[in-house]
Enzyme design. Structure first.
Site, short mmCIF file in Angstrom:
data_model
loop_
_atom_site.label_atom_id
_atom_site.label_comp_id
_atom_site.label_asym_id
_atom_site.label_seq_id
_atom_site.Cartn_x
_atom_site.Cartn_y
_atom_site.Cartn_z
N HIS A 203 0.83 -1.20 0.00
CA HIS A 203 0.00 0.00 0.00
C HIS A 203 0.87 1.25 0.00
O HIS A 203 1.93 1.28 0.65
CB HIS A 203 -0.91 0.01 1.23
CG HIS A 203 -1.94 -1.06 1.24
ND1 HIS A 203 -3.27 -0.83 1.52
CD2 HIS A 203 -1.86 -2.39 1.00
CE1 HIS A 203 -3.95 -1.96 1.46
NE2 HIS A 203 -3.10 -2.93 1.15
N HIS A 281 -6.09 -11.76 5.09
CA HIS A 281 -4.97 -12.58 4.58
C HIS A 281 -3.98 -12.97 5.69
O HIS A 281 -2.89 -12.44 5.81
CB HIS A 281 -4.27 -11.95 3.39
CG HIS A 281 -3.90 -10.51 3.46
ND1 HIS A 281 -3.25 -9.94 4.54
CD2 HIS A 281 -4.05 -9.51 2.56
CE1 HIS A 281 -3.03 -8.66 4.31
NE2 HIS A 281 -3.50 -8.37 3.10
N ALA A 285 1.29 -9.38 6.32
CA ALA A 285 1.12 -8.01 6.82
C ALA A 285 0.59 -7.99 8.25
O ALA A 285 -0.35 -7.27 8.58
CB ALA A 285 0.21 -7.20 5.89
N ASP A 349 -1.83 -19.65 -2.78
CA ASP A 349 -1.18 -19.66 -4.09
C ASP A 349 0.22 -20.26 -4.05
O ASP A 349 0.89 -20.34 -5.08
CB ASP A 349 -1.13 -18.24 -4.67
CG ASP A 349 -0.32 -17.27 -3.82
OD1 ASP A 349 0.11 -17.65 -2.71
OD2 ASP A 349 -0.12 -16.12 -4.26
N ILE A 351 2.71 -18.90 -2.73
CA ILE A 351 3.66 -17.79 -2.72
C ILE A 351 3.50 -16.98 -1.43
O ILE A 351 4.47 -16.72 -0.72
CB ILE A 351 3.45 -16.89 -3.95
CG1 ILE A 351 3.70 -17.69 -5.23
CG2 ILE A 351 4.34 -15.65 -3.89
CD1 ILE A 351 3.22 -17.02 -6.49
N HIS A 352 2.27 -16.61 -1.12
CA HIS A 352 2.02 -15.83 0.09
C HIS A 352 2.18 -16.66 1.37
O HIS A 352 2.59 -16.13 2.41
CB HIS A 352 0.61 -15.25 0.06
CG HIS A 352 0.46 -14.06 -0.82
ND1 HIS A 352 0.41 -14.16 -2.19
CD2 HIS A 352 0.36 -12.74 -0.53
CE1 HIS A 352 0.27 -12.95 -2.71
NE2 HIS A 352 0.25 -12.08 -1.73
N ASP A 374 -6.92 -12.27 -3.43
CA ASP A 374 -6.17 -11.01 -3.32
C ASP A 374 -5.56 -10.66 -4.68
O ASP A 374 -4.48 -10.07 -4.76
CB ASP A 374 -5.08 -11.10 -2.25
CG ASP A 374 -4.58 -9.73 -1.80
OD1 ASP A 374 -5.30 -8.73 -2.01
OD2 ASP A 374 -3.47 -9.65 -1.25
N GLY A 410 0.10 -8.44 -3.87
CA GLY A 410 -1.11 -9.18 -4.22
C GLY A 410 -0.76 -10.45 -4.98
O GLY A 410 0.39 -10.89 -5.02
#
Length: 512
Positions: A203, A281, A285, A349, A351-352, A374, A410
């Site tokens: 962000h 999520h 974060a 995914d 990845i996150h 996301d 994202g």
């Protein structure tokens, strides 16, 4: 290998009604062999008043049972066999289209509670095209039409932190809108700007802010009328003035989600006590879980005694007023939730979140799991560099980064892939995984019954799946809006040094 759980002795409680309708159709000549159409012959438009799905496996709320389903195209609702019979009795000229699914699965249409954009369109782009309202509406409609190929029929268009003038321009376009033309908005997810500057993710830091005047700051930044139509707000409750807005937001029917935050476990419990009912999520974060301080992740394992004050403050969320279509009220009675733990979004995914951590989260609180993509505007586009807000995003396969950094920006994963990944990584059945994109998100935002289920009286948003979870067809309010064609498998390829295994896109399932 996780099997589809089908009760071989299952019989519909309305079996006699089913037989009665079949007899009636036979006598009226509407169920002749020529009216039972194959997948290849099915038209994308139909003049039929009723659609009758047969030889199907109905997957709803974690169960899978053989059965049939009736849809009234005129109202766009799922109807009972008895109602279908009444419609035919009143008008024997009514056309009925019978669709033989040959053992494929009928699932409620998928819901994505966190979607930032796709196919080159960004929901926060107030300058899209020529910057006109018409250009924005055209981009929005294009995303909605194309999104259904992933099984998604409803979504919460998500705006990351941006600026007051952007909110005031784009939010009126993103209000809930029932449509048969493609996936529909269930109301906006406002992911910011009331976030922690310590956990901004991708962000823009200069957009992140506190709420010095509490709820009045929210009304000013978003616009009071826009705020009333919001469905989810992600916030960092530790920011100045933000914690005290949670009861006000919950009373408005908004799902308050905790994210982009450095709250510890105790602070998270306090936020839930005030009415927060979701975590955004999970793992990303936020303060990372530690055995001495679990942070927001710890809410997945919280006991009711830690959250009990929520019962004395405000409801976890007040459901929005029920929508009534064609004489049907699809909203169920308000549920009293005994488990006070919040729902949580998770990006599956590869990845996150590492697959092992996906498994830990899911089995810690399976009834709270909500898959989200996301996804950002480059989803569905080739690798390259794309403009986003005041920054640029670099797309490498299904990985997105703020250009020039290694900050994840994202995702580009599609929801049907996420479902199949969850089956594999959490070692659960496909019906159990489908709850996380149907029942759970619908319950989290207060629309269960109207969306997210196969209940009679609910919207006929249907995703037809193969036994291994591949999207074959999608119906929106009873009308077919997508027909699968052969496409190459999509693989996620994390970098060699990431330590992340490449996820399997599908898992063999027992046939039936």
């Amino acid at each position: 290998m996780a099997d589809l759980r089908i009760d071989p002795d299952y019989s519909s409680p309305e079996a006699s009604d089913n037989e009665g309708v079949s007899d009636l159709l036979q006598h009226s000549g509407l169920s002749s062999p020529s009216s039972v159409i194959s997948e290849a012959a099915f038209s994308h438009s139909t003049d039929a008043r009723l659609v009758h799905f047969v030889n199907a496996v109905l997957v709803d709320n974690g169960t899978a049972v053989p059965g049939e389903l009736w849809v009234d195209v005129e109202s766009g609702l799922i109807v009972s066999p008895a109602t279908a019979r009444d419609i035919i009795n009143k008008d024997t000229s009514v056309e009925v289209q019978t669709v033989d699914l040959e053992g494929d699965l009928i699932s409620p249409g998928f819901i994505d509670a966190q979607l930032n954009g796709a196919f080159g369109f960004d929901f926060s782009d107030d300058k899209y095209g020529d910057g006109s309202h018409e250009a924005f509406e055209a981009g929005l409609a294009d995303v909605s039409r194309r999104l259904v190929k992933t099984g998604v029929t409803s979504y919460c268009p998500t705006l990351p932190s941006t600026f007051k003038h952007v909110y005031h321009k784009v939010l009126p376009h993103l209000r809930p809108k029932r449509t048969a033309e493609g996936a529909e908005s269930l109301g906006v997810h406002l992911e910011g700007p009331f976030l922690s500057p310590q956990k901004p993710g991708c962000h823009p830091p200069d957009a992140i802010m506190c709420a010095p005047d509490g709820i009045e700051t929210f009304k000013d930044v978003y616009g009071e009328e826009n705020l009333k139509d919001a469905t989810i707000i992600t916030l960092a409750a530790e920011q100045d003035g933000v914690m005290d807005t949670i009861p006000d937001l919950a009373k408005m029917g908004i799902t308050v989600s905790l994210g982009h935050s450095v709250l510890n476990y105790t602070g998270g419990c306090t936020a839930v006590q005030k009415g927060a009912s979701m975590v955004t999520h999970v793992y990303n974060a936020m303060r990372q879980p530690h055995h001495r301080e679990s942070g927001l992740f710890g809410l997945l394992g919280a006991q009711n005694r830690d959250l009990d004050a929520a019962q004395n403050e405000v409801p976890r969320r007040r459901p929005k007023a029920p929508l009534v279509y064609g004489g049907y009220s699809a909203e169920p009675p308000v549920e009293v939730k005994k488990d006070l733990r919040p729902f949580y979004g998770i990006i599956v995914d590869g990845i996150h979140v590492h697959p092992s951590c996906v498994r830990i989260a899911y089995h810690s609180h399976p009834e709270g799991c909500v898959l989200v993509t996301d996804a950002m505007s480059p989803m569905g586009l080739p690798s390259g560099v794309y403009a986003w807000s005041t920054q640029t995003i670099r797309k490498e396969g299904l990985k997105l980064f703020l250009n020039g950094t290694d900050t994840i920006a994202g995702s580009a994963v599609e929801m049907d892939i996420s479902v199949r990944n969850l089956v594999e990584w959490a070692d659960i059945s496909l019906p159990e995984a489908l709850k996380t994109v149907t029942t759970h998100p619908a319950r989290a935002i207060g629309v269960l019954g109207r969306k997210g289920s196969l209940n009679v009286g609910g919207d006929a948003d249907l995703t037809i799946l193969s036994p291994v979870g591949e999207v074959k067809r999608v119906y929106k309010l009873g009308r077919k809006v997508y027909q699968a064609t052969a496409r190459p498998p999509v693989m996620i390829a994390p970098s060699q040094d990431s330590g992340m295994p490449s996820p399997r896109i599908s898992k063999p399932m027992t046939s039936f």
